[in-house]
Design a protein around this motif. Structure first.
Motif, PDB file in Angstrom:
ATOM      1  N   GLY A  53      55.606  51.336  25.045  1.00 33.86           N
ATOM      2  CA  GLY A  53      56.918  50.935  25.525  1.00 33.86           C
ATOM      3  C   GLY A  53      57.358  49.561  25.072  1.00 33.86           C
ATOM      4  N   TRP A  54      56.398  48.687  24.749  1.00 32.79           N
ATOM      5  CA  TRP A  54      56.743  47.305  24.394  1.00 32.79           C
ATOM      6  C   TRP A  54      56.952  47.099  22.900  1.00 32.79           C
ATOM      7  N   VAL A  55      56.277  47.855  22.068  1.00 29.95           N
ATOM      8  CA  VAL A  55      56.152  47.517  20.653  1.00 29.95           C
ATOM      9  C   VAL A  55      57.486  47.404  19.924  1.00 29.95           C
ATOM     10  N   PHE A  56      58.506  48.184  20.319  1.00 33.25           N
ATOM     11  CA  PHE A  56      59.790  48.152  19.624  1.00 33.25           C
ATOM     12  C   PHE A  56      60.860  47.386  20.416  1.00 33.25           C
ATOM     13  N   HIS A  57      60.449  46.450  21.256  1.00 33.11           N
ATOM     14  CA  HIS A  57      61.436  45.772  22.112  1.00 33.11           C
ATOM     15  C   HIS A  57      62.454  44.975  21.306  1.00 33.11           C
ATOM     16  N   ASP A  58      62.020  44.360  20.201  1.00 28.40           N
ATOM     17  CA  ASP A  58      62.963  43.591  19.375  1.00 28.40           C
ATOM     18  C   ASP A  58      64.011  44.505  18.747  1.00 28.40           C
ATOM     19  N   GLU A  59      63.562  45.636  18.230  1.00 28.09           N
ATOM     20  CA  GLU A  59      64.483  46.555  17.552  1.00 28.09           C
ATOM     21  C   GLU A  59      65.512  47.123  18.524  1.00 28.09           C
ATOM     22  N   PHE A  60      65.082  47.513  19.718  1.00 30.26           N
ATOM     23  CA  PHE A  60      66.021  48.076  20.687  1.00 30.26           C
ATOM     24  C   PHE A  60      66.963  47.011  21.229  1.00 30.26           C
ATOM     25  N   LYS A  61      66.452  45.810  21.422  1.00 29.49           N
ATOM     26  CA  LYS A  61      67.304  44.727  21.925  1.00 29.49           C
ATOM     27  C   LYS A  61      68.431  44.433  20.946  1.00 29.49           C
ATOM     28  N   ASN A  62      68.122  44.438  19.664  1.00 31.63           N
ATOM     29  CA  ASN A  62      69.136  44.129  18.656  1.00 31.63           C
ATOM     30  C   ASN A  62      70.233  45.192  18.579  1.00 31.63           C
ATOM     31  N   LEU A  63      69.949  46.391  19.068  1.00 31.70           N
ATOM     32  CA  LEU A  63      70.955  47.451  19.033  1.00 31.70           C
ATOM     33  C   LEU A  63      72.068  47.237  20.056  1.00 31.70           C
ATOM     34  N   PHE A  64      71.751  46.528  21.138  1.00 31.52           N
ATOM     35  CA  PHE A  64      72.684  46.457  22.253  1.00 31.52           C
ATOM     36  C   PHE A  64      73.167  45.044  22.583  1.00 31.52           C
ATOM     37  N   ASP A  65      72.708  44.032  21.851  1.00 29.75           N
ATOM     38  CA  ASP A  65      73.125  42.663  22.188  1.00 29.75           C
ATOM     39  C   ASP A  65      74.396  42.284  21.422  1.00 29.75           C
ATOM     40  N   ASP A  66      75.527  42.777  21.908  1.00 28.78           N
ATOM     41  CA  ASP A  66      76.807  42.508  21.255  1.00 28.78           C
ATOM     42  C   ASP A  66      77.230  41.048  21.387  1.00 28.78           C
ATOM     43  N   TYR A  67      76.506  40.272  22.161  1.00 32.12           N
ATOM     44  CA  TYR A  67      76.817  38.856  22.360  1.00 32.12           C
ATOM     45  C   TYR A  67      76.175  37.967  21.302  1.00 32.12           C
ATOM     46  N   SER A  68      75.318  38.526  20.450  1.00 29.47           N
ATOM     47  CA  SER A  68      74.518  37.693  19.543  1.00 29.47           C
ATOM     48  C   SER A  68      75.252  37.276  18.278  1.00 29.47           C
ATOM     49  N   THR A  69      76.380  37.914  17.983  1.00 32.14           N
ATOM     50  CA  THR A  69      77.113  37.613  16.746  1.00 32.14           C
ATOM     51  C   THR A  69      78.337  36.764  17.053  1.00 32.14           C
ATOM     52  N   VAL A  70      78.547  35.719  16.244  1.00 32.10           N
ATOM     53  CA  VAL A  70      79.702  34.830  16.417  1.00 32.10           C
ATOM     54  C   VAL A  70      80.435  34.689  15.087  1.00 32.10           C
ATOM     55  N   GLN A  71      81.646  34.204  15.173  1.00 29.89           N
ATOM     56  CA  GLN A  71      82.445  33.937  13.976  1.00 29.89           C
ATOM     57  C   GLN A  71      81.972  32.633  13.329  1.00 29.89           C
ATOM     58  N   VAL A  72      81.687  32.682  12.037  1.00 29.52           N
ATOM     59  CA  VAL A  72      81.240  31.479  11.334  1.00 29.52           C
ATOM     60  C   VAL A  72      82.396  30.486  11.220  1.00 29.52           C
ATOM     61  N   GLU A  73      82.123  29.212  11.548  1.00 25.95           N
ATOM     62  CA  GLU A  73      83.134  28.164  11.491  1.00 25.95           C
ATOM     63  C   GLU A  73      82.708  27.074  10.521  1.00 25.95           C
ATOM     64  N   ASN A  74      83.653  26.379  10.002  1.00 20.52           N
ATOM     65  CA  ASN A  74      83.390  25.319   9.024  1.00 20.52           C
ATOM     66  C   ASN A  74      83.163  23.987   9.733  1.00 20.52           C
ATOM     67  N   CYS A  75      82.105  23.950  10.558  1.00 24.47           N
ATOM     68  CA  CYS A  75      81.752  22.719  11.269  1.00 24.47           C
ATOM     69  C   CYS A  75      80.273  22.794  11.646  1.00 24.47           C
ATOM     70  N   SER A  76      79.752  21.669  12.118  1.00 24.48           N
ATOM     71  CA  SER A  76      78.331  21.584  12.433  1.00 24.48           C
ATOM     72  C   SER A  76      78.027  22.262  13.768  1.00 24.48           C
ATOM     73  N   PHE A  77      76.760  22.628  13.936  1.00 23.67           N
ATOM     74  CA  PHE A  77      76.298  23.139  15.222  1.00 23.67           C
ATOM     75  C   PHE A  77      76.275  22.010  16.252  1.00 23.67           C
ATOM     76  N   ILE A  78      76.363  22.368  17.514  1.00 24.15           N
ATOM     77  CA  ILE A  78      76.200  21.383  18.573  1.00 24.15           C
ATOM     78  C   ILE A  78      74.758  20.876  18.565  1.00 24.15           C
ATOM     79  N   THR A  79      74.549  19.675  19.078  1.00 21.67           N
ATOM     80  CA  THR A  79      73.215  19.084  19.093  1.00 21.67           C
ATOM     81  C   THR A  79      72.388  19.687  20.234  1.00 21.67           C
ATOM     82  N   PRO A  80      71.068  19.497  20.205  1.00 19.31           N
ATOM     83  CA  PRO A  80      70.235  20.009  21.300  1.00 19.31           C
ATOM     84  C   PRO A  80      70.654  19.476  22.667  1.00 19.31           C
TER      85      PRO A  80
END
Length: 383
Positions: free
Chosen positions: A34-61
């Protein structure tokens, strides 16, 4: 000692250890599947993980910390994971007692909160808890799973000894499923237990041994020393070399530009995870990951807070380029255990081996029942 007497001893060992650990081994096999494919299944449903690329720097830590604390104030931030330009930034919260494990996903360009996730709930978290500690408190469940797996190694060894044929005729019989319409269920069950066990024994032993290495630190230490390891197996975070302490909010502190420094030095990264130092005297830990679900080739980097210089460590968890053979064996332990060391094909193999492991307690119990309580018109003789 006579061969028959020796086999009788190993048969007792195999039987009693099988009864002792059978249920635990069955659970570990199922939860491993049940655990071995957790990364693959998570990537199928995480619609929040993709963002629009912008022409600026990332925020700092520190900016990411400030944004994430609005979601989980007064909780400890374990790390801040920078991903690719089109992927969300993940702020990881973790506290051991009471256990608190959450993630906050941010837009890496403006810090907007995109998603929050409880990493201790859901199907895969349930599988992992079962696999690691049988859903029991950690202090109780983890020793049970670790030592049961250690005993399972003895079961594998004793099984090979019992299987080993004493003649060419037996060798052919024990390597193939020679079934026909007259083959009894006892014979079929025995073949399922022994033949599948033989062909899968190497992979089963490898998965079990690496699992014990995760759960029992003393076994990992012995293994490391036997193969010539000389470094520490503990995670050692060095202090800054400079004596002048800089608070994190000081603009001269390397925490403000450590992501950019790392990105420029390691452009092939998949994820750069920055860990905020616990004190002004500690260096800044940065982990550079290059693959999905693989951790053996991670670069563990330690930056001086004032000078941004890289600092050495006496641990196996340092730069990947500085790791020798013995270091790599220990660092590959988890990746071998879950099969990710060979990518998706390796995970598929690990899934199949875990599934096979679940059959051993079942066919073993059926074999014992058939031998002791089943109808014995023709008793099956197993040498």
């Amino acid at each position: 000692m006579e061969k028959k007497k020796l086999k009788k001893i190993f048969r007792k060992i195999h039987l009693y250890l099988g009864f002792t650990t059978g249920l635990v081994v069955f659970i570990l096999g199922i939860t491993g599947c049940g655990w071995v494919f957790h990364d693959e299944f998570k990537n199928l449903f995480d619609d929040y993980s993709t963002v629009q690329v912008e022409n600026c720097s990332f925020i700092t830590p520190l900016q990411a910390k400030e944004k994430a604390l609005t979601v989980y104030p007064d909780h400890h931030i374990h790390g801040i994971a920078y991903n690719q330009p089109n992927e969300a930034l993940e702020v990881i919260f973790y506290e051991a007692s009471p256990e608190f494990y959450r993630s906050v996903y941010l837009n890496p360009y403006n810090g907007t909160v995109l998603h929050q996730e409880d990493n201790l709930s859901g199907f895969f978290a349930f599988m992992l808890k079962g696999h690691m500690r049988l859903w029991l408190p950690k202090d109780i469940g983890q020793p049970i799973t670790s030592y049961s797996t250690l005993l399972f190694l003895l079961i594998i060894i004793s099984g090979i000894i019992l299987w080993w044929p004493s003649s060419k005729k037996q060798q052919k019989q024990r390597l193939t499923f020679d079934w026909n319409d007259k083959t009894k269920w006892k014979r079929k069950n025995y073949d399922l237990h022994s033949i599948i066990g033989f062909y899968s024994s190497f992979f089963v032993f490898l998965i079990a041994f690496t699992g014990v290495g995760i759960g029992l630190g003393w076994l990992a230490f012995i293994t490391y020393k036997v193969i010539g390891g000389e470094k520490s197996l503990y995670f050692l975070q060095p202090n800054n070399q400079t004596e002048i302490a800089l608070p994190l909010d000081d603009p001269n502190n390397a925490i403000h530009n450590v992501y950019d420094i790392t990105k420029n030095q390691f452009p092939d990264y998949k994820t750069i995870e920055v860990h905020l130092p616990e004190s002004d005297s500690l260096s800044i830990l940065v982990e550079v990951l290059y693959g999905e679900g693989q951790f053996h080739d991670v670069d563990y980097l330690f930056f001086d807070q004032k000078t941004s210089e890289l600092l050495p460590t006496e641990s196996i968890y340092g730069s990947y380029a500085d790791a020798d053979f013995s270091d790599l064996v220990l660092r590959m332990n988890y990746d071998i255990h879950v099969g990710s060391i060979f990518g998706l094909p390796g995970k598929i193999l690990a899934f199949l081996i875990s599934l096979i492991i679940t059959t051993f307690p079942v066919t073993g119990c059926v074999l014992w029942y058939g031998k002791n309580y089943g109808k014995k018109k023709k008793q099956l003789v197993i040498n």
